[in-house]
Design a protein around this motif. Structure first.
Motif, PDB file in Angstrom:
ATOM      1  N   VAL A 161       0.844  -1.191   0.000  1.00 12.51           N
ATOM      2  CA  VAL A 161       0.000   0.000   0.000  1.00 12.51           C
ATOM      3  C   VAL A 161       0.882   1.244   0.000  1.00 12.51           C
ATOM      4  O   VAL A 161       0.617   2.214  -0.722  1.00 12.51           O
ATOM      5  N   ALA A 162       1.959   1.223   0.779  1.00 18.68           N
ATOM      6  CA  ALA A 162       2.892   2.354   0.812  1.00 18.68           C
ATOM      7  C   ALA A 162       3.440   2.631  -0.580  1.00 18.68           C
ATOM      8  O   ALA A 162       3.535   3.784  -0.999  1.00 18.68           O
ATOM      9  N   ARG A 163       3.785   1.597  -1.297  1.00 20.87           N
ATOM     10  CA  ARG A 163       4.318   1.763  -2.651  1.00 20.87           C
ATOM     11  C   ARG A 163       3.313   2.468  -3.551  1.00 20.87           C
ATOM     12  O   ARG A 163       3.650   3.388  -4.290  1.00 20.87           O
ATOM     13  N   ILE A 164       2.052   2.052  -3.485  1.00 16.22           N
ATOM     14  CA  ILE A 164       1.020   2.666  -4.333  1.00 16.22           C
ATOM     15  C   ILE A 164       0.820   4.122  -3.955  1.00 16.22           C
ATOM     16  O   ILE A 164       0.701   4.988  -4.818  1.00 16.22           O
ATOM     17  N   HIS A 174      -5.786   6.299  -1.948  1.00 16.18           N
ATOM     18  CA  HIS A 174      -4.342   6.582  -1.889  1.00 16.18           C
ATOM     19  C   HIS A 174      -4.015   8.070  -1.962  1.00 16.18           C
ATOM     20  O   HIS A 174      -2.946   8.452  -2.398  1.00 16.18           O
ATOM     21  N   ARG A 175      -4.937   8.896  -1.517  1.00 12.77           N
ATOM     22  CA  ARG A 175      -4.696  10.338  -1.500  1.00 12.77           C
ATOM     23  C   ARG A 175      -4.085  10.732  -0.166  1.00 12.77           C
ATOM     24  O   ARG A 175      -4.439  10.213   0.882  1.00 12.77           O
ATOM     25  N   CYS A 176      -3.178  11.676  -0.226  1.00 13.54           N
ATOM     26  CA  CYS A 176      -2.473  12.152   0.962  1.00 13.54           C
ATOM     27  C   CYS A 176      -3.340  13.161   1.711  1.00 13.54           C
ATOM     28  O   CYS A 176      -3.802  14.143   1.143  1.00 13.54           O
ATOM     29  N   HIS A 177      -3.569  12.909   3.013  1.00 15.77           N
ATOM     30  CA  HIS A 177      -4.351  13.824   3.844  1.00 15.77           C
ATOM     31  C   HIS A 177      -3.448  14.801   4.595  1.00 15.77           C
ATOM     32  O   HIS A 177      -3.833  15.936   4.840  1.00 15.77           O
ATOM     33  N   ARG A 178      -2.281  14.337   4.991  1.00 18.46           N
ATOM     34  CA  ARG A 178      -1.317  15.180   5.703  1.00 18.46           C
ATOM     35  C   ARG A 178       0.076  14.880   5.172  1.00 18.46           C
ATOM     36  O   ARG A 178       0.420  13.723   4.920  1.00 18.46           O
ATOM     37  N   HIS A 179       0.874  15.924   5.072  1.00 15.12           N
ATOM     38  CA  HIS A 179       2.237  15.789   4.576  1.00 15.12           C
ATOM     39  C   HIS A 179       3.118  16.718   5.395  1.00 15.12           C
ATOM     40  O   HIS A 179       2.913  17.924   5.390  1.00 15.12           O
ATOM     41  N   TYR A 180       4.076  16.140   6.096  1.00 17.18           N
ATOM     42  CA  TYR A 180       4.990  16.925   6.915  1.00 17.18           C
ATOM     43  C   TYR A 180       6.425  16.606   6.504  1.00 17.18           C
ATOM     44  O   TYR A 180       6.916  15.507   6.786  1.00 17.18           O
TER      45      TYR A 180
END
Length: 101
Positions: A27-30, A72-78
């Protein structure tokens, strides 16, 4: 035609090392492949943890991401350079992030 039985596995490092299959890492890869046209796939994956709320936490060498497992959409990115500290919260499922001003 053949249907895929499981997600493709994660390849690690520049040499593309293969480790035993992990659904979390797949899942991380996708997720990493879907963000910024796969640019984050070049970063070493340090941690991948599935959450019961249908989300996955990814820690690479440069960033901390929270993404949905369904789309697979990013909700938070730090980016890691904005995180000043990480602490365990009041229970096992809580993590407290302190961000730099």
């Amino acid at each position: 035609p053949h249907e895929r039985m499981r997600l493709p596995r994660m390849l690690y490092g520049q040499e593309g090392a293969i480790y035993p299959y992990s659904n979390d890492a797949a899942v991380a890869r996708i997720v990493l492949q879907s963000l910024r046209a796969g640019v984050y796939l070049r970063e070493p994956l340090l941690l991948c943890k599935m959450l019961s709320e249908g989300e996955v936490v990814l820690l690479t060498a440069n960033r901390l991401l929270l993404a949905a497992t369904k789309d697979h959409r990013c909700h938070r990115h730090y980016p890691l350079h904005v995180i000043s500290s990480v602490a365990r919260g009041s229970n096992e499922r809580t993590v407290l992030l302190s961000l730099r001003p």
